[in-house]
Design a protein around this motif. Structure first.
Motif, short mmCIF file in Angstrom:
data_model
loop_
_atom_site.label_atom_id
_atom_site.label_comp_id
_atom_site.label_asym_id
_atom_site.label_seq_id
_atom_site.Cartn_x
_atom_site.Cartn_y
_atom_site.Cartn_z
N VAL A 85 32.15 -85.12 -46.28
CA VAL A 85 32.44 -85.76 -47.56
C VAL A 85 33.08 -87.11 -47.29
N VAL A 86 32.45 -88.16 -47.82
CA VAL A 86 32.99 -89.52 -47.68
C VAL A 86 33.09 -90.09 -49.09
N GLY A 87 34.31 -90.12 -49.63
CA GLY A 87 34.48 -90.56 -51.01
C GLY A 87 33.74 -89.64 -51.95
N ASP A 88 32.84 -90.22 -52.77
CA ASP A 88 32.08 -89.40 -53.72
C ASP A 88 30.73 -88.96 -53.15
N LEU A 89 30.52 -89.22 -51.86
CA LEU A 89 29.27 -88.83 -51.21
C LEU A 89 29.46 -87.53 -50.45
N ARG A 90 28.59 -86.54 -50.70
CA ARG A 90 28.64 -85.25 -50.02
C ARG A 90 27.35 -85.06 -49.23
N ILE A 91 27.51 -84.80 -47.93
CA ILE A 91 26.36 -84.55 -47.05
C ILE A 91 26.44 -83.10 -46.62
N ASP A 92 25.60 -82.27 -47.22
CA ASP A 92 25.58 -80.84 -46.92
C ASP A 92 24.46 -80.58 -45.91
N LEU A 93 24.84 -80.41 -44.64
CA LEU A 93 23.85 -80.27 -43.57
C LEU A 93 23.14 -78.93 -43.62
N SER A 94 23.86 -77.88 -43.98
CA SER A 94 23.24 -76.55 -43.99
C SER A 94 22.23 -76.42 -45.13
N GLU A 95 22.49 -77.07 -46.27
CA GLU A 95 21.58 -77.00 -47.42
C GLU A 95 20.60 -78.17 -47.45
N ARG A 96 20.76 -79.12 -46.51
CA ARG A 96 19.92 -80.32 -46.48
C ARG A 96 19.95 -81.02 -47.84
N ARG A 97 21.17 -81.24 -48.33
CA ARG A 97 21.32 -81.82 -49.67
C ARG A 97 22.37 -82.93 -49.63
N ILE A 98 22.04 -84.06 -50.24
CA ILE A 98 22.95 -85.19 -50.34
C ILE A 98 23.23 -85.44 -51.82
N THR A 99 24.50 -85.57 -52.19
CA THR A 99 24.83 -85.88 -53.58
C THR A 99 25.88 -86.99 -53.63
N ARG A 100 25.82 -87.78 -54.70
CA ARG A 100 26.86 -88.76 -54.99
C ARG A 100 27.27 -88.57 -56.44
N ASN A 101 28.57 -88.31 -56.63
CA ASN A 101 29.08 -88.00 -57.98
C ASN A 101 28.30 -86.85 -58.62
N GLY A 102 27.89 -85.88 -57.79
CA GLY A 102 27.18 -84.71 -58.30
C GLY A 102 25.70 -84.90 -58.50
N ARG A 103 25.19 -86.10 -58.30
CA ARG A 103 23.77 -86.36 -58.49
C ARG A 103 23.06 -86.39 -57.13
N ASP A 104 21.89 -85.78 -57.08
CA ASP A 104 21.15 -85.71 -55.83
C ASP A 104 20.68 -87.09 -55.38
N VAL A 105 20.78 -87.32 -54.07
CA VAL A 105 20.21 -88.51 -53.44
C VAL A 105 19.02 -88.03 -52.62
N HIS A 106 17.85 -88.51 -52.94
CA HIS A 106 16.64 -88.01 -52.30
C HIS A 106 16.32 -88.80 -51.03
N LEU A 107 16.20 -88.08 -49.92
CA LEU A 107 15.84 -88.67 -48.63
C LEU A 107 14.53 -88.07 -48.16
N THR A 108 13.77 -88.84 -47.39
CA THR A 108 12.60 -88.27 -46.73
C THR A 108 13.07 -87.36 -45.60
N LYS A 109 12.17 -86.55 -45.08
CA LYS A 109 12.53 -85.64 -43.99
C LYS A 109 13.07 -86.41 -42.80
N ARG A 110 12.42 -87.51 -42.43
CA ARG A 110 12.85 -88.29 -41.27
C ARG A 110 14.21 -88.93 -41.53
N GLU A 111 14.42 -89.43 -42.74
CA GLU A 111 15.71 -90.03 -43.08
C GLU A 111 16.82 -88.99 -42.97
N PHE A 112 16.56 -87.78 -43.49
CA PHE A 112 17.59 -86.75 -43.42
C PHE A 112 17.84 -86.33 -41.97
#
Length: 235
Positions: A129-156
């Protein structure tokens, strides 16, 4: 502390590296030629190998392949040759990094730390967790202020490698091997493109990144500045 094997014909280089590494708490073994280096690799396990492939008792870069067949330890090449073709061949033969002589001991130590980090199993954070950014490695999910940030597979996959060891520099070579499973001559250019894409999606001001930070000439690190890390599997 790491067990390091130094293979170099130049006694001054061996002496300099031996003193520098032992001062940092590492244990150092030395070999003045390829034959001695191969013998030591067979007889003992090392955490890291520093190698000048210009040893006279073996042709060209063959010594890298020979050592790689005997040891899984990271290999950092020290060489007077700076041409791209030699670097690519050395990496393709099994080297993990390539440093051109003359070199700065600070840069070499940073590359050693990066190589050792990628070769040793670590307890990886499941959530960064960096500020309002959450990087959930186990769920492969990125959110900022609760909203999903969509990454490609390679980006993730690239972000996952950086987030697995937050606040630590990971070399260009280590990132390329971890994400692309290979290192090509244009690999660093590829890497820069994907880093730029990640910054566009994750940084507040992409042109002035504070999250994915460049370490010039070495690699990148994910800067958390003491924000929350939740330990877990994360693999």
């Amino acid at each position: 502390m790491a067990r390091v094997l130094v293979v170099d014909e130049d006694p001054q280089v061996r002496r300099f590296l031996g003193v520098s590494l032992e001062t940092c708490g590492h244990r150092v073994a030395e070999a003045e030629n390829a034959s001695d280096g191969l013998r030591l690799c067979q007889g003992r396990k090392y955490d890291l190998i520093i190698l000048d492939p210009g040893v006279s008792d073996m042709t060209g870069l063959e010594v890298i392949s020979s050592i790689r067949r005997r040891s899984a330890a990271p290999i950092i090449v020290l060489s007077n040759r700076a041409d791209e073709a030699t670097k690519v061949e050395a990496l393709d033969r099994g080297a993990d990094d390539y440093v051109v002589k003359p070199f700065g001991i600070g840069e070499l130590m940073a590359r050693m730390r990066a190589a050792l980090r990628t070769s040793r199993p670590l307890l990886k954070p499941a959530l960064v967790v960096v500020g309002d950014l959450r990087i959930d490695l186990s769920e492969r999910r990125i959110t900022r202020n609760g909203r999903d940030v969509h990454l490609t597979k390679r980006e993730f996959d690239l972000l996952k490698v950086l987030a697995s060891t937050p606040d630590h520099v990971i070399s260009h070579h280590a990132l390329l091997k971890a994400v692309w499973k290979t290192v090509r001559g244009d690999g660093v250019t590829y890497l820069r493109v994907y880093i730029m894409q990640l910054r566009e999606k994750l940084e507040r001001i992409p042109s002035r990144p504070t999250l994915i930070v460049t370490e010039p000439g070495v690699g990148y690190r994910l800067k958390t500045s003491g924000d929350q890390l939740s330990k877990g599997d994360g693999s």
